[in-house]
Design a protein around this motif. Sequence first.
Motif, PDB file in Angstrom:
ATOM      1  N   GLN A 188       0.877  -1.170   0.000  1.00 10.56           N
ATOM      2  CA  GLN A 188       0.000   0.000   0.000  1.00 10.56           C
ATOM      3  C   GLN A 188       0.919   1.227   0.000  1.00 10.56           C
ATOM      4  O   GLN A 188       1.773   1.364   0.886  1.00 10.56           O
ATOM      5  N   ILE A 189       0.751   2.094  -0.976  1.00 12.97           N
ATOM      6  CA  ILE A 189       1.738   3.140  -1.228  1.00 12.97           C
ATOM      7  C   ILE A 189       1.134   4.522  -1.032  1.00 12.97           C
ATOM      8  O   ILE A 189       0.017   4.808  -1.489  1.00 12.97           O
ATOM      9  N   VAL A 190       1.894   5.371  -0.341  1.00 13.94           N
ATOM     10  CA  VAL A 190       1.568   6.786  -0.180  1.00 13.94           C
ATOM     11  C   VAL A 190       2.687   7.589  -0.837  1.00 13.94           C
ATOM     12  O   VAL A 190       3.866   7.223  -0.726  1.00 13.94           O
ATOM     13  N   VAL A 191       2.349   8.665  -1.524  1.00 12.28           N
ATOM     14  CA  VAL A 191       3.363   9.561  -2.095  1.00 12.28           C
ATOM     15  C   VAL A 191       3.345  10.859  -1.298  1.00 12.28           C
ATOM     16  O   VAL A 191       2.307  11.524  -1.205  1.00 12.28           O
ATOM     17  N   TYR A 192       4.505  11.183  -0.706  1.00 16.53           N
ATOM     18  CA  TYR A 192       4.669  12.412   0.074  1.00 16.53           C
ATOM     19  C   TYR A 192       5.717  13.289  -0.604  1.00 16.53           C
ATOM     20  O   TYR A 192       6.749  12.792  -1.070  1.00 16.53           O
ATOM     21  N   GLY A 193       5.468  14.603  -0.647  1.00 16.41           N
ATOM     22  CA  GLY A 193       6.456  15.510  -1.222  1.00 16.41           C
ATOM     23  C   GLY A 193       6.532  16.815  -0.458  1.00 16.41           C
ATOM     24  O   GLY A 193       5.543  17.282   0.111  1.00 16.41           O
ATOM     25  N   LEU A 194       7.736  17.394  -0.473  1.00 13.11           N
ATOM     26  CA  LEU A 194       8.002  18.673   0.180  1.00 13.11           C
ATOM     27  C   LEU A 194       8.473  19.671  -0.860  1.00 13.11           C
ATOM     28  O   LEU A 194       9.415  19.394  -1.614  1.00 13.11           O
ATOM     29  N   SER A 195       7.820  20.850  -0.928  1.00 12.85           N
ATOM     30  CA  SER A 195       8.217  21.934  -1.829  1.00 12.85           C
ATOM     31  C   SER A 195       8.191  21.455  -3.286  1.00 12.85           C
ATOM     32  O   SER A 195       7.139  21.092  -3.791  1.00 12.85           O
ATOM     33  N   MET A 196       9.326  21.440  -3.989  1.00  8.72           N
ATOM     34  CA  MET A 196       9.327  20.916  -5.352  1.00  8.72           C
ATOM     35  C   MET A 196       8.852  19.474  -5.365  1.00  8.72           C
ATOM     36  O   MET A 196       8.162  19.036  -6.302  1.00  8.72           O
ATOM     37  N   GLY A 197       9.207  18.720  -4.311  1.00  6.11           N
ATOM     38  CA  GLY A 197       8.723  17.348  -4.203  1.00  6.11           C
ATOM     39  C   GLY A 197       7.216  17.284  -4.057  1.00  6.11           C
ATOM     40  O   GLY A 197       6.568  16.340  -4.530  1.00  6.11           O
ATOM     41  N   ALA A 198       6.632  18.300  -3.403  1.00  9.19           N
ATOM     42  CA  ALA A 198       5.175  18.360  -3.263  1.00  9.19           C
ATOM     43  C   ALA A 198       4.516  18.627  -4.609  1.00  9.19           C
ATOM     44  O   ALA A 198       3.492  18.023  -4.944  1.00  9.19           O
ATOM     45  N   ALA A 199       5.108  19.544  -5.383  1.00  7.45           N
ATOM     46  CA  ALA A 199       4.588  19.786  -6.736  1.00  7.45           C
ATOM     47  C   ALA A 199       4.717  18.519  -7.573  1.00  7.45           C
ATOM     48  O   ALA A 199       3.798  18.162  -8.326  1.00  7.45           O
ATOM     49  N   THR A 200       5.851  17.816  -7.424  1.00  7.40           N
ATOM     50  CA  THR A 200       6.037  16.552  -8.137  1.00  7.40           C
ATOM     51  C   THR A 200       4.945  15.560  -7.751  1.00  7.40           C
ATOM     52  O   THR A 200       4.359  14.893  -8.614  1.00  7.40           O
ATOM     53  N   ALA A 201       4.661  15.456  -6.452  1.00 10.22           N
ATOM     54  CA  ALA A 201       3.620  14.530  -5.986  1.00 10.22           C
ATOM     55  C   ALA A 201       2.269  14.868  -6.614  1.00 10.22           C
ATOM     56  O   ALA A 201       1.534  13.968  -7.048  1.00 10.22           O
ATOM     57  N   MET A 202       1.931  16.157  -6.662  1.00 11.99           N
ATOM     58  CA  MET A 202       0.660  16.554  -7.272  1.00 11.99           C
ATOM     59  C   MET A 202       0.644  16.249  -8.765  1.00 11.99           C
ATOM     60  O   MET A 202      -0.379  15.851  -9.325  1.00 11.99           O
ATOM     61  N   MET A 203       1.789  16.427  -9.429  1.00 11.59           N
ATOM     62  CA  MET A 203       1.871  16.096 -10.855  1.00 11.59           C
ATOM     63  C   MET A 203       1.750  14.598 -11.078  1.00 11.59           C
ATOM     64  O   MET A 203       1.125  14.152 -12.041  1.00 11.59           O
ATOM     65  N   VAL A 204       2.328  13.812 -10.176  1.00 10.55           N
ATOM     66  CA  VAL A 204       2.207  12.353 -10.247  1.00 10.55           C
ATOM     67  C   VAL A 204       0.747  11.928 -10.110  1.00 10.55           C
ATOM     68  O   VAL A 204       0.294  10.980 -10.755  1.00 10.55           O
ATOM     69  N   SER A 205      -0.003  12.649  -9.295  1.00  8.73           N
ATOM     70  CA  SER A 205      -1.383  12.246  -8.996  1.00  8.73           C
ATOM     71  C   SER A 205      -2.276  12.208 -10.226  1.00  8.73           C
ATOM     72  O   SER A 205      -3.307  11.530 -10.216  1.00  8.73           O
TER      73      SER A 205
END
Length: 318
Positions: free
Chosen positions: A166-183
């Motif tokens: 079961q996978i969760v994607v967490y991102g901070l700053s640029m990583g957060a934008a990356t996570a939203m783009m992955v979604s």
Amino acid sequence: MKQLKHKKLLLALIVIILLICIGFVSAGFYFFKVACVPGPKSFLSSSSSKLTKSDPLYHEKKWFRDSTKQKWHIKSADGQYQLTANYLPCHNSNKTVVVLPGYMDTKEDMGEYDALFHKMGYNTLTPDPRSQGQSQGKYIGYGWPEKNDVKKWIEFLLQKKGQQQQIVVYGLSMGAATAMMVSGLKLPHQVKAFVEDCGYTSVKDEIEHEAKALYNMPAFPRFPLVEILSGINKMKVGYFMKDGSSITQLHKNHRPMLFIHGDRDKFVPTEMVYQNYRATRGPKKLWIAADSAHAKSFANHPKAYRKHIENFLTKYVK
């Protein structure tokens, strides 16, 4: 005589326009190097690697420093670069968080977040984005090319650790934008939820904000300069900056997402989180962390930070 004067004026005007264009293009290449080429950045505060007990996240960082990390490797989604990640197992857990670092950060800078999720019973997989840390790459993609790398990491995780993950994607700053783009991508069903902390609405929006905030640049020449920079980015990195949009990707997302943002964020303005929050189509929750600057919500509110994430994920990860 009058015709000659007109020709001279026209020639002078053409020369002036050409010089202005050359100036803008030269400035565009300069700012591309500042924004998109890896290296020391004067606008980033240097963080000391020395660990002190006065640090509110001392125990998390110490746990990470003392932990044994597995090194995982894959090729980037486009096959160009070798990418590296830390994998930290948590007993025999079938729950894993993919932790995505920020701009010019590495997997080693995300240790406190690895510790946070480990305490919740999750394994963590923390990649160095392309061109950061130990991962190869020529340019910083601000999340847009990296989103496809993250999908490939998720698929690699499932191959190595099994389909029961079961996978969760967490991102901070640029990583957060990356996570939203992955979604917004087509993802394996094992991806259960996302957590983003202080991500921007789009690459173009963030670059325009920084041009104004860091250089106090007025609307002109900011607008044409950002457009030129975007064209250079298209040639070098493969996309126009307006296309690198968290909001566009969130419109395609139907998975749960927790949004976190500090109320004193000047680097990625707090108002961006409201636009991102409205854009997503899945279950969602928003937490604005009081008295917190960019990427400081965890350090300022460690207990509340964990509680918000834990309460949210408990609904979607069993």
